[in-house]
Design an enzyme around this catalytic site. Structure first.
Site, PDB file in Angstrom:
ATOM      1  N   THR A 125       0.810  -1.217   0.000  1.00 44.22           N
ATOM      2  CA  THR A 125       0.000   0.000   0.000  1.00 44.22           C
ATOM      3  C   THR A 125       0.841   1.263   0.000  1.00 44.22           C
ATOM      4  O   THR A 125       0.475   2.267  -0.632  1.00 44.22           O
ATOM      5  CB  THR A 125      -0.939   0.001   1.224  1.00 44.22           C
ATOM      6  OG1 THR A 125      -1.850  -1.099   1.109  1.00 44.22           O
ATOM      7  CG2 THR A 125      -1.724   1.295   1.327  1.00 44.22           C
ATOM      8  N   SER A 154       1.692  -7.733  -0.360  1.00 44.75           N
ATOM      9  CA  SER A 154       2.503  -8.563   0.534  1.00 44.75           C
ATOM     10  C   SER A 154       2.007  -9.998   0.621  1.00 44.75           C
ATOM     11  O   SER A 154       2.743 -10.888   1.049  1.00 44.75           O
ATOM     12  CB  SER A 154       2.561  -7.950   1.935  1.00 44.75           C
ATOM     13  OG  SER A 154       1.306  -7.976   2.570  1.00 44.75           O
ATOM     14  N   THR A 158       1.177  -4.475   4.434  1.00 45.10           N
ATOM     15  CA  THR A 158       0.985  -4.785   5.854  1.00 45.10           C
ATOM     16  C   THR A 158       0.334  -6.137   6.112  1.00 45.10           C
ATOM     17  O   THR A 158       0.374  -6.630   7.232  1.00 45.10           O
ATOM     18  CB  THR A 158       0.117  -3.704   6.526  1.00 45.10           C
ATOM     19  OG1 THR A 158      -1.171  -3.661   5.889  1.00 45.10           O
ATOM     20  CG2 THR A 158       0.781  -2.342   6.439  1.00 45.10           C
ATOM     21  N   ASP A 159      -0.267  -6.757   5.088  1.00 45.81           N
ATOM     22  CA  ASP A 159      -1.022  -7.980   5.335  1.00 45.81           C
ATOM     23  C   ASP A 159      -0.175  -9.090   5.944  1.00 45.81           C
ATOM     24  O   ASP A 159      -0.656  -9.846   6.794  1.00 45.81           O
ATOM     25  CB  ASP A 159      -1.662  -8.482   4.036  1.00 45.81           C
ATOM     26  CG  ASP A 159      -2.878  -7.673   3.625  1.00 45.81           C
ATOM     27  OD1 ASP A 159      -3.380  -6.888   4.462  1.00 45.81           O
ATOM     28  OD2 ASP A 159      -3.328  -7.813   2.471  1.00 45.81           O
TER      29      ASP A 159
END
Length: 323
Positions: free
Chosen positions: A11, A50, A82-83
């Protein structure tokens, strides 16, 4: 003095549609970065969500980061989605051999939205990466001006810019008025011995099974024929329905089976409850105590240990560090 910056996408780099910013474009958008006193040496590694990152990719990044440190970099920053950041950070923490800070960060709001958090997170991460106070702490996640140890950090909210938290310990430090403030310095743990080869990682298949209400265990059938390890995310302090206890015990005779909690905070227990399917019953059947490790990190650790050829005693000892 320099900081090595590796970009993996996510992101923080989304520029609208399928377009993604390069590392040079990312750094150009960060006010104050030029005044840091350290040059950012940028390497664009990946440009993917990610969810598409792999353990092998992260190990390659660690190798490249080690070369950068050997060439004089004072620290490392990785930007990514961030996942999976809580898992990739833990991978790094298990294999990073240097005292130099290795910092991972990202963003929850992309640059096309009002109030993107990527520039502030990248600036804070860079400050931590070049701070002597952050040495000997292993891998760190810097987000929202908080500094988290990789072994404890979790993504706790799907959209909040304050998504990263460490439920069992809290942040170990903060970035305040451009200064890195370390509040506590947890001792570094023994990491995984050696660097797993890609083929060994591919061969080390570890399943994650989350126990749910009225669980019949059907998905566990045949697991020992396709996988080399299992992580169980049990109820509460490490419980499962009584009918699953002998199934898990039988699997533990054929592969390492690690017991964790699905709650997201706290440790599994060892001896408080005695019923069939309780933590003491499962540990007595040969399951390995995952301690404070959440199921996702436990799976990462077990896979790395299997890929480096560790036996049951060594695997049990590695998890004992997290009790």
């Amino acid at each position: 003095m320099s900081v090595a910056l590796f970009t993996l996408g996510g992101t923080i780099s989304v520029a609208g549609g399928s377009n993604r910013l390069t590392g040079a474009e990312l750094t150009a958008a960060v006010p104050g970065l030029a005044d840091l006193g350290s040059v950012l040496e940028v390497q664009d590694v990946e440009s993917v969500p990610s969810g598409n990152l792999t353990l092998a990719t992260m190990l390659d990044v660690v190798d490249a980061a080690s070369k950068a440190v050997s060439a004089g970099a004072s620290g490392v920053v990785v930007t990514q989605g961030t996942d999976t950041l809580e898992e990739t950070a833990f991978v790094v923490d298990q294999v990073w051999p240097h005292p130099h800070p290795f910092v991972l960060t990202g963003a929850m709001r992309n640059p096309t939205l009002a109030g993107p958090d990527g520039p502030a997170n990248l600036l804070a991460a860079a400050r931590v990466a070049c701070s002597p106070a952050a040495r000997d702490l292993g891998a760190l996640v810097v987000f929202n001006d908080q500094i988290h140890a990789a072994r404890w950090v979790r993504k706790t909210h799907s959209t909040s810019t304050a998504t990263f938290a460490s439920p069992n310990a809290g942040p170990i430090g903060h970035v305040v008025e451009d200064q890195v403030r370390i509040l506590t310095k947890p001792a570094r743990q023994d990491g995984v011995p050696g660097r797993p080869e890609a083929a060994d990682l591919d061969a080390a298949r570890v399943a994650l099974y989350t126990v749910t209400l009225d669980d019949d265990g059907l998905l566990l059938q045949g697991l020992a024929d396709t996988h080399q390890g299992l992580v169980v995310a049990g109820y509460g302090v490490g419980h499962v329905p009584s009918a699953l206890a002998p199934v898990l015990g039988a699997l533990a005779e054929r592969m390492p089976v690690v017991l964790t909690s699905r709650t997201g905070g706290g440790s599994v227990l060892r001896s408080t409850y005695k019923a069939v399917g309780s933590e003491s019953d499962l540990l007595g059947r040969g399951l390995i105590d995952g301690g404070f490790l959440d199921p996702y990190k436990a799976r990462v650790l077990l896979r790395l240990l299997l890929a480096t050829g560790e036996g049951l005693d060594e695997i049990t000892a590695a998890f004992a560090q997290h009790h």
